[in-house]
Design a protein around this motif. Structure first.
Motif, PDB file in Angstrom:
ATOM      1  N   PHE A  60     -53.512  -7.558  24.569  1.00  0.00           N
ATOM      2  CA  PHE A  60     -53.726  -8.080  23.344  1.00  0.00           C
ATOM      3  C   PHE A  60     -53.741  -6.770  22.438  1.00  0.00           C
ATOM      4  N   TYR A  61     -53.179  -7.187  21.686  1.00  0.00           N
ATOM      5  CA  TYR A  61     -53.635  -6.412  20.387  1.00  0.00           C
ATOM      6  C   TYR A  61     -54.590  -7.267  19.118  1.00  0.00           C
ATOM      7  N   GLY A  62     -55.590  -7.615  19.108  1.00  0.00           N
ATOM      8  CA  GLY A  62     -56.629  -7.992  18.060  1.00  0.00           C
ATOM      9  C   GLY A  62     -56.149  -9.408  18.382  1.00  0.00           C
ATOM     10  N   ARG A  63     -55.314 -10.600  17.702  1.00  0.00           N
ATOM     11  CA  ARG A  63     -54.878 -11.631  18.699  1.00  0.00           C
ATOM     12  C   ARG A  63     -53.322 -12.073  18.021  1.00  0.00           C
ATOM     13  N   HIS A  64     -53.036 -10.826  19.030  1.00  0.00           N
ATOM     14  CA  HIS A  64     -51.623 -10.947  18.957  1.00  0.00           C
ATOM     15  C   HIS A  64     -51.522 -10.523  20.584  1.00  0.00           C
ATOM     16  N   LEU A  65     -50.165 -11.608  21.750  1.00  0.00           N
ATOM     17  CA  LEU A  65     -49.638 -10.742  22.585  1.00  0.00           C
ATOM     18  C   LEU A  65     -48.429  -9.759  22.264  1.00  0.00           C
ATOM     19  N   THR A  66     -48.307  -8.604  22.475  1.00  0.00           N
ATOM     20  CA  THR A  66     -47.344  -7.131  22.450  1.00  0.00           C
ATOM     21  C   THR A  66     -46.631  -7.314  23.632  1.00  0.00           C
ATOM     22  N   ILE A  67     -45.657  -6.320  23.715  1.00  0.00           N
ATOM     23  CA  ILE A  67     -44.520  -5.378  24.459  1.00  0.00           C
ATOM     24  C   ILE A  67     -44.687  -4.644  23.588  1.00  0.00           C
ATOM     25  N   GLY A  68     -44.588  -4.164  24.748  1.00  0.00           N
ATOM     26  CA  GLY A  68     -44.489  -2.990  24.532  1.00  0.00           C
ATOM     27  C   GLY A  68     -43.025  -1.799  24.881  1.00  0.00           C
ATOM     28  N   SER A  69     -42.390  -1.151  24.428  1.00  0.00           N
ATOM     29  CA  SER A  69     -41.252  -0.253  25.080  1.00  0.00           C
ATOM     30  C   SER A  69     -41.061   0.764  25.092  1.00  0.00           C
ATOM     31  N   MET A  70     -40.533   2.169  25.971  1.00  0.00           N
ATOM     32  CA  MET A  70     -39.929   2.828  25.553  1.00  0.00           C
ATOM     33  C   MET A  70     -38.905   3.243  24.781  1.00  0.00           C
ATOM     34  N   PRO A  71     -38.666   4.247  24.140  1.00  0.00           N
ATOM     35  CA  PRO A  71     -37.202   3.887  23.399  1.00  0.00           C
ATOM     36  C   PRO A  71     -36.018   3.812  23.980  1.00  0.00           C
ATOM     37  N   GLY A  72     -35.368   2.883  23.257  1.00  0.00           N
ATOM     38  CA  GLY A  72     -33.835   3.121  23.281  1.00  0.00           C
ATOM     39  C   GLY A  72     -33.992   2.485  24.674  1.00  0.00           C
ATOM     40  N   ALA A  73     -34.844   1.921  25.243  1.00  0.00           N
ATOM     41  CA  ALA A  73     -35.592   1.657  26.862  1.00  0.00           C
ATOM     42  C   ALA A  73     -34.150   0.068  26.730  1.00  0.00           C
ATOM     43  N   VAL A  74     -33.005  -0.845  27.386  1.00  0.00           N
ATOM     44  CA  VAL A  74     -32.305  -1.819  27.697  1.00  0.00           C
ATOM     45  C   VAL A  74     -33.011  -3.502  26.817  1.00  0.00           C
ATOM     46  N   LYS A  75     -34.773  -2.877  28.043  1.00  0.00           N
ATOM     47  CA  LYS A  75     -34.998  -4.375  27.583  1.00  0.00           C
ATOM     48  C   LYS A  75     -35.795  -4.044  26.100  1.00  0.00           C
ATOM     49  N   ALA A  76     -35.640  -2.812  25.291  1.00  0.00           N
ATOM     50  CA  ALA A  76     -35.864  -3.168  23.828  1.00  0.00           C
ATOM     51  C   ALA A  76     -34.671  -3.472  22.818  1.00  0.00           C
ATOM     52  N   ARG A  77     -33.580  -3.011  23.376  1.00  0.00           N
ATOM     53  CA  ARG A  77     -32.550  -3.047  22.771  1.00  0.00           C
ATOM     54  C   ARG A  77     -31.818  -4.529  22.997  1.00  0.00           C
ATOM     55  N   ASP A  78     -32.304  -5.479  24.103  1.00  0.00           N
ATOM     56  CA  ASP A  78     -32.043  -7.049  24.398  1.00  0.00           C
ATOM     57  C   ASP A  78     -33.739  -7.648  22.402  1.00  0.00           C
ATOM     58  N   LEU A  79     -34.263  -7.357  22.933  1.00  0.00           N
ATOM     59  CA  LEU A  79     -35.548  -7.721  22.048  1.00  0.00           C
ATOM     60  C   LEU A  79     -35.035  -7.814  21.015  1.00  0.00           C
ATOM     61  N   GLN A  80     -34.138  -6.267  20.038  1.00  0.00           N
ATOM     62  CA  GLN A  80     -33.526  -6.006  19.369  1.00  0.00           C
ATOM     63  C   GLN A  80     -32.281  -7.300  18.493  1.00  0.00           C
ATOM     64  N   ARG A  81     -31.647  -6.881  19.972  1.00  0.00           N
ATOM     65  CA  ARG A  81     -30.110  -7.759  19.281  1.00  0.00           C
ATOM     66  C   ARG A  81     -30.874  -9.167  19.103  1.00  0.00           C
ATOM     67  N   ASP A  82     -31.635 -10.176  20.185  1.00  0.00           N
ATOM     68  CA  ASP A  82     -31.871 -10.834  20.863  1.00  0.00           C
ATOM     69  C   ASP A  82     -33.500 -11.339  21.230  1.00  0.00           C
ATOM     70  N   GLY A  83     -34.418 -11.698  19.949  1.00  0.00           N
ATOM     71  CA  GLY A  83     -35.301 -11.773  20.189  1.00  0.00           C
ATOM     72  C   GLY A  83     -36.237 -12.643  21.563  1.00  0.00           C
ATOM     73  N   ARG A  84     -35.504 -13.488  21.856  1.00  0.00           N
ATOM     74  CA  ARG A  84     -35.650 -14.623  22.826  1.00  0.00           C
ATOM     75  C   ARG A  84     -36.055 -14.137  24.428  1.00  0.00           C
ATOM     76  N   PHE A  85     -37.275 -14.216  25.017  1.00  0.00           N
ATOM     77  CA  PHE A  85     -37.686 -14.391  26.240  1.00  0.00           C
ATOM     78  C   PHE A  85     -38.199 -14.722  26.894  1.00  0.00           C
ATOM     79  N   ALA A  86     -38.388 -15.048  27.686  1.00  0.00           N
ATOM     80  CA  ALA A  86     -39.013 -15.324  29.188  1.00  0.00           C
ATOM     81  C   ALA A  86     -40.428 -14.348  29.602  1.00  0.00           C
ATOM     82  N   LEU A  87     -41.195 -14.471  29.414  1.00  0.00           N
ATOM     83  CA  LEU A  87     -42.577 -13.678  30.530  1.00  0.00           C
ATOM     84  C   LEU A  87     -43.262 -14.332  31.759  1.00  0.00           C
TER      85      LEU A  87
END
Length: 139
Positions: A60-87
């Protein structure tokens, strides 16, 4: 907060701050569940539409829930292409004998559309919360 999805249409999303404002007690319980343990389970969509689950950390950064990732990770590429997620928040170490006690304060899941932070200034400001050195993705 409105975001633009991969097809160019407006997608309605609720920022964490709005959730806190609209349902403060529930937001506090969900946040506590996510802050209780370090690792959680993130579901994204592969390019072929199949689901992918990955371990992830959230902050939680400020008033945001954030998801981080290493550069080029498949989860990051997935989110860049289609931001839909479940956590799904990790319920902690649970044994069959202690399941009732471990889950006594409930379960937490969040779903939505992730938006990548690309502004260099915002990314640098985020380093204040302890991001490892080097490049990273932030949603």
């Amino acid at each position: 907060m409105d975001a633009i999805d991969t097809k160019g249409t407006a997608a309605r999303g609720v920022a964490w701050a709005e959730f806190e404002q609209e349902a403060p007690e529930l937001a506090a319980r969900v946040r506590a569940r996510f802050e209780r343990t370090l690792h959680h389970v993130l579901a994204t969509l592969r390019a072929d539409g199949a689901p992918r689950v990955s371990g992830t950390e959230v902050q939680f950064y400020g008033r945001h829930l954030t998801i981080g990732s290493m550069p080029g990770a498949v989860k990051a590429r997935d989110l860049q292409r289609d931001g839909r997620f479940a956590l799904h928040a990790n319920p902690g170490e649970v044994t069959r004998e202690g399941a009732e006690e471990a889950m006594g304060d409930g379960d937490a899941k969040v779903a939505g559309t992730a938006v990548e932070v690309t502004d260099p200034g915002e990314l640098e400001a985020f380093r204040e919360v302890g991001v490892p050195p080097g490049p990273f993705h932030l949603f």
